[in-house]
Design a protein around this motif. Structure first.
Motif, PDB file in Angstrom:
ATOM      1  N   HIS A 245      60.884  22.066  30.758  1.00  0.00           N
ATOM      2  CA  HIS A 245      60.415  22.253  32.130  1.00  0.00           C
ATOM      3  C   HIS A 245      59.017  21.641  32.209  1.00  0.00           C
ATOM      4  O   HIS A 245      58.114  22.044  31.470  1.00  0.00           O
ATOM      5  CB  HIS A 245      60.372  23.751  32.444  1.00  0.00           C
ATOM      6  CG  HIS A 245      60.112  24.064  33.881  1.00  0.00           C
ATOM      7  ND1 HIS A 245      59.876  25.353  34.325  1.00  0.00           N
ATOM      8  CD2 HIS A 245      60.055  23.275  34.992  1.00  0.00           C
ATOM      9  CE1 HIS A 245      59.697  25.336  35.637  1.00  0.00           C
ATOM     10  NE2 HIS A 245      59.789  24.090  36.059  1.00  0.00           N
ATOM     11  N   VAL A 246      58.836  20.650  33.074  1.00  0.00           N
ATOM     12  CA  VAL A 246      57.547  19.989  33.220  1.00  0.00           C
ATOM     13  C   VAL A 246      57.166  19.987  34.698  1.00  0.00           C
ATOM     14  O   VAL A 246      57.906  20.483  35.553  1.00  0.00           O
ATOM     15  CB  VAL A 246      57.579  18.548  32.654  1.00  0.00           C
ATOM     16  CG1 VAL A 246      57.846  18.563  31.154  1.00  0.00           C
ATOM     17  CG2 VAL A 246      58.622  17.687  33.375  1.00  0.00           C
ATOM     18  N   SER A 248      54.617  20.677  38.143  1.00  0.00           N
ATOM     19  CA  SER A 248      53.870  21.808  38.703  1.00  0.00           C
ATOM     20  C   SER A 248      54.630  23.122  38.634  1.00  0.00           C
ATOM     21  O   SER A 248      54.032  24.184  38.416  1.00  0.00           O
ATOM     22  CB  SER A 248      53.497  21.502  40.157  1.00  0.00           C
ATOM     23  OG  SER A 248      52.620  20.399  40.229  1.00  0.00           O
ATOM     24  N   ALA A 250      56.344  24.205  36.395  1.00  0.00           N
ATOM     25  CA  ALA A 250      56.332  24.725  35.028  1.00  0.00           C
ATOM     26  C   ALA A 250      55.015  25.406  34.688  1.00  0.00           C
ATOM     27  O   ALA A 250      54.869  25.935  33.580  1.00  0.00           O
ATOM     28  CB  ALA A 250      56.591  23.598  34.035  1.00  0.00           C
ATOM     29  N   VAL A 251      54.065  25.397  35.612  1.00  0.00           N
ATOM     30  CA  VAL A 251      52.743  25.992  35.364  1.00  0.00           C
ATOM     31  C   VAL A 251      52.626  27.267  36.196  1.00  0.00           C
ATOM     32  O   VAL A 251      52.519  27.197  37.425  1.00  0.00           O
ATOM     33  CB  VAL A 251      51.617  25.001  35.733  1.00  0.00           C
ATOM     34  CG1 VAL A 251      50.250  25.627  35.444  1.00  0.00           C
ATOM     35  CG2 VAL A 251      51.780  23.696  34.963  1.00  0.00           C
ATOM     36  N   ARG A 337      51.134  19.710  31.148  1.00  0.00           N
ATOM     37  CA  ARG A 337      51.689  21.035  31.438  1.00  0.00           C
ATOM     38  C   ARG A 337      50.989  22.115  30.612  1.00  0.00           C
ATOM     39  O   ARG A 337      50.533  23.135  31.147  1.00  0.00           O
ATOM     40  CB  ARG A 337      53.185  21.040  31.141  1.00  0.00           C
ATOM     41  CG  ARG A 337      53.858  22.393  31.335  1.00  0.00           C
ATOM     42  CD  ARG A 337      55.192  22.463  30.609  1.00  0.00           C
ATOM     43  NE  ARG A 337      55.010  22.409  29.156  1.00  0.00           N
ATOM     44  CZ  ARG A 337      56.017  22.330  28.293  1.00  0.00           C
ATOM     45  NH1 ARG A 337      57.270  22.268  28.734  1.00  0.00           N
ATOM     46  NH2 ARG A 337      55.786  22.301  26.989  1.00  0.00           N
ATOM     47  N   ASP A 338      50.896  21.893  29.313  1.00  0.00           N
ATOM     48  CA  ASP A 338      50.340  22.922  28.439  1.00  0.00           C
ATOM     49  C   ASP A 338      48.844  23.100  28.644  1.00  0.00           C
ATOM     50  O   ASP A 338      48.320  24.224  28.557  1.00  0.00           O
ATOM     51  CB  ASP A 338      50.648  22.579  26.980  1.00  0.00           C
ATOM     52  CG  ASP A 338      52.129  22.683  26.663  1.00  0.00           C
ATOM     53  OD1 ASP A 338      52.875  23.213  27.507  1.00  0.00           O
ATOM     54  OD2 ASP A 338      52.542  22.228  25.579  1.00  0.00           O
ATOM     55  N   ARG A 341      48.436  25.107  31.795  1.00  0.00           N
ATOM     56  CA  ARG A 341      48.792  26.502  31.534  1.00  0.00           C
ATOM     57  C   ARG A 341      47.645  27.245  30.859  1.00  0.00           C
ATOM     58  O   ARG A 341      47.426  28.430  31.124  1.00  0.00           O
ATOM     59  CB  ARG A 341      50.027  26.562  30.641  1.00  0.00           C
ATOM     60  CG  ARG A 341      51.349  26.257  31.338  1.00  0.00           C
ATOM     61  CD  ARG A 341      52.488  26.241  30.321  1.00  0.00           C
ATOM     62  NE  ARG A 341      53.794  26.091  30.965  1.00  0.00           N
ATOM     63  CZ  ARG A 341      54.934  25.989  30.299  1.00  0.00           C
ATOM     64  NH1 ARG A 341      54.941  26.027  28.970  1.00  0.00           N
ATOM     65  NH2 ARG A 341      56.084  25.856  30.957  1.00  0.00           N
ATOM     66  N   ARG A 347      43.505  24.127  36.447  1.00  0.00           N
ATOM     67  CA  ARG A 347      44.583  24.403  37.421  1.00  0.00           C
ATOM     68  C   ARG A 347      44.020  24.402  38.830  1.00  0.00           C
ATOM     69  O   ARG A 347      44.604  23.835  39.755  1.00  0.00           O
ATOM     70  CB  ARG A 347      45.240  25.762  37.134  1.00  0.00           C
ATOM     71  CG  ARG A 347      46.200  25.758  35.977  1.00  0.00           C
ATOM     72  CD  ARG A 347      47.165  26.922  36.067  1.00  0.00           C
ATOM     73  NE  ARG A 347      46.522  28.225  36.136  1.00  0.00           N
ATOM     74  CZ  ARG A 347      46.142  28.933  35.074  1.00  0.00           C
ATOM     75  NH1 ARG A 347      46.331  28.437  33.853  1.00  0.00           N
ATOM     76  NH2 ARG A 347      45.581  30.113  35.213  1.00  0.00           N
TER      77      ARG A 347
END
Length: 394
Positions: A245-246, A248, A250-251, A337-338, A341, A347
């Protein structure tokens, strides 16, 4: 054809939904009816049941005594599983025969009471769950089937609970109201989703993305991704590819377009162009032929080559990115993504950029032309520094 899985707990009114869909033009494959067929007198299924449970489960004329069998299996978990081992493979095989005989432009609805319990959800283009309060179901089972409250409660407890069914549902139909309300919901589902979905699958056409509109974070996005990933994994089997899952959605906590981005890691683009492409299209994720590159500076990468598939389902926008393992775009999608997160400040900064891009995007289409904002280049440097500091690996 479009394959739809229909399920719901006992007493939920699933049969009423199936009947209405049949009236609209769907082909119904009724697992309950097939389950009776595969244990009819003289069948191999009935012979195996007698061998497992003795002739006490037979009526005087040699037919299956369903009440007697139910009394045995619903009070004994091991006995219930033994019965399922006998009947389920036969029901699946007969269901597959009936589905295969349907016209190529059909909407085939598989009415399967235990769809969730036996893990069939990923094999359908769409799963519809009929949801009804337990109290209402208990009343219906007493009124319509003459069950005692204790018997009805045992039957309900033997099935998946509402939370498990909701997790498997692409569509939830509430049936706590009247029949007119249920029919209206089914008619809308048929008209607005099932018919266009079937056409898109048949024509191998992805749904066009609409205007860029940011929505507030949806806590169900990860669950929606999980259903899509399971469907993709089932379609690509026996290939066992990494799926992530990538993007937005996914965050957690990040607003974004209501589009689920899925990244499938492929050994090479030649494989992505081979049988995998057709399997994805058949599963409802057709190729977007004009999208073959990540845009330089975008959240997805540095302009590297990829393959993109979209969703044929008008009710769930999705992008499936096929990227080669280790490629810059593949790594960047996972790293960004990571990093987002892990870093709430970034973010918040990304959200401001997204709002500016959405405000300046054209009224139609994805609006990625402005995605080369300098923020993305700076974010890549920040994310790489974070990766080096934390020892992050994709």
């Amino acid at each position: 054809m479009l394959r739809v899985g229909l399920t719901g707990g006992i007493g939920s009114g699933k049969s009423a939904v199936a009947t209405r869909l049949a009236e609209r033009g769907a082909i119904i494959v009724d697992s309950d009816r097939i389950a009776r067929e595969v244990v009819a007198p003289g069948s191999a299924g009935l012979a195996e049941i007698v061998a497992a449970f003795s002739d006490r489960v037979l009526t005087a004329d040699g037919a299956l005594d369903r009440a007697a069998l139910g009394a045995v299996v619903f009070a004994d978990e091991a006995a219930r599983r033994r019965l399922e081992q006998i009947t389920h493979p036969r029901v699946r095989a007969r269901s597959a025969e009936l589905s295969a005989a349907a016209p190529a432009d059909a909407v085939v609805v598989n009415d399967v009471p235990l769809l969730v319990e036996v893990g069939l959800a990923p094999s359908y283009h769409l799963v519809v769950v009929v949801q009804t309060a337990v109290a209402t179901r208990l009343e219906r089972l007493a009124r319509d089937r003459g069950m005692t409250r204790a018997e009805a409660e045992r039957r309900i407890a033997a099935q998946a609970d509402d939370a498990r069914r909701r997790a498997a549902a692409d569509v939830l139909l509430d049936n706590d109201g009247g029949l007119d309300e249920l029919h209206a919901a089914v008619d809308a589902l048929w008209r607005d989703r099932l018919l266009p979905y079937e056409r898109n699958v048949r024509d191998q056409r992805a749904v066009r993305e609409g205007p860029v509109v940011l929505t507030e974070p949806d806590p169900t996005w990860p669950q929606q991704y999980a259903r899509l990933a399971a469907r993709i994994r089932h379609a690509l089997a026996p290939a066992d590819l990494r799926i992530d899952h990538v993007g937005s959605t996914a965050v957690p906590g990040l607003a974004g377009r209501d589009v689920i981005d899925v990244q499938v890691t492929v050994p090479s683009l030649a494989e992505a162009d081979g049988a995998l492409a057709q399997r994805l299209a058949d599963a409802g994720f057709p190729r977007v032929p004009e999208a073959r590159w990540d845009r330089p500076g975008s959240a997805g990468g540095d302009g590297g080559e990829k393959r993109l598939h979209g969703g044929a389902d008008p009710g769930r926008p999705v992008r499936v990115h096929l990227r080669v393992a280790g490629s810059p775009g593949w790594r960047q999608a996972l790293l960004m993504r990571d990093h987002l997160r892990a870093d709430p400040d970034q973010r918040a900064a990304y959200l401001l950029v997204k709002r500016e891009l959405a405000a300046s995007a054209p009224p139609e289409g994805p609006g990625h032309a402005t995605a080369d904002d300098p923020w993305f280049a700076e974010e890549r440097l920040r994310a790489e520094a974070w990766a080096a500091q934390t020892g992050w690996r994709p």
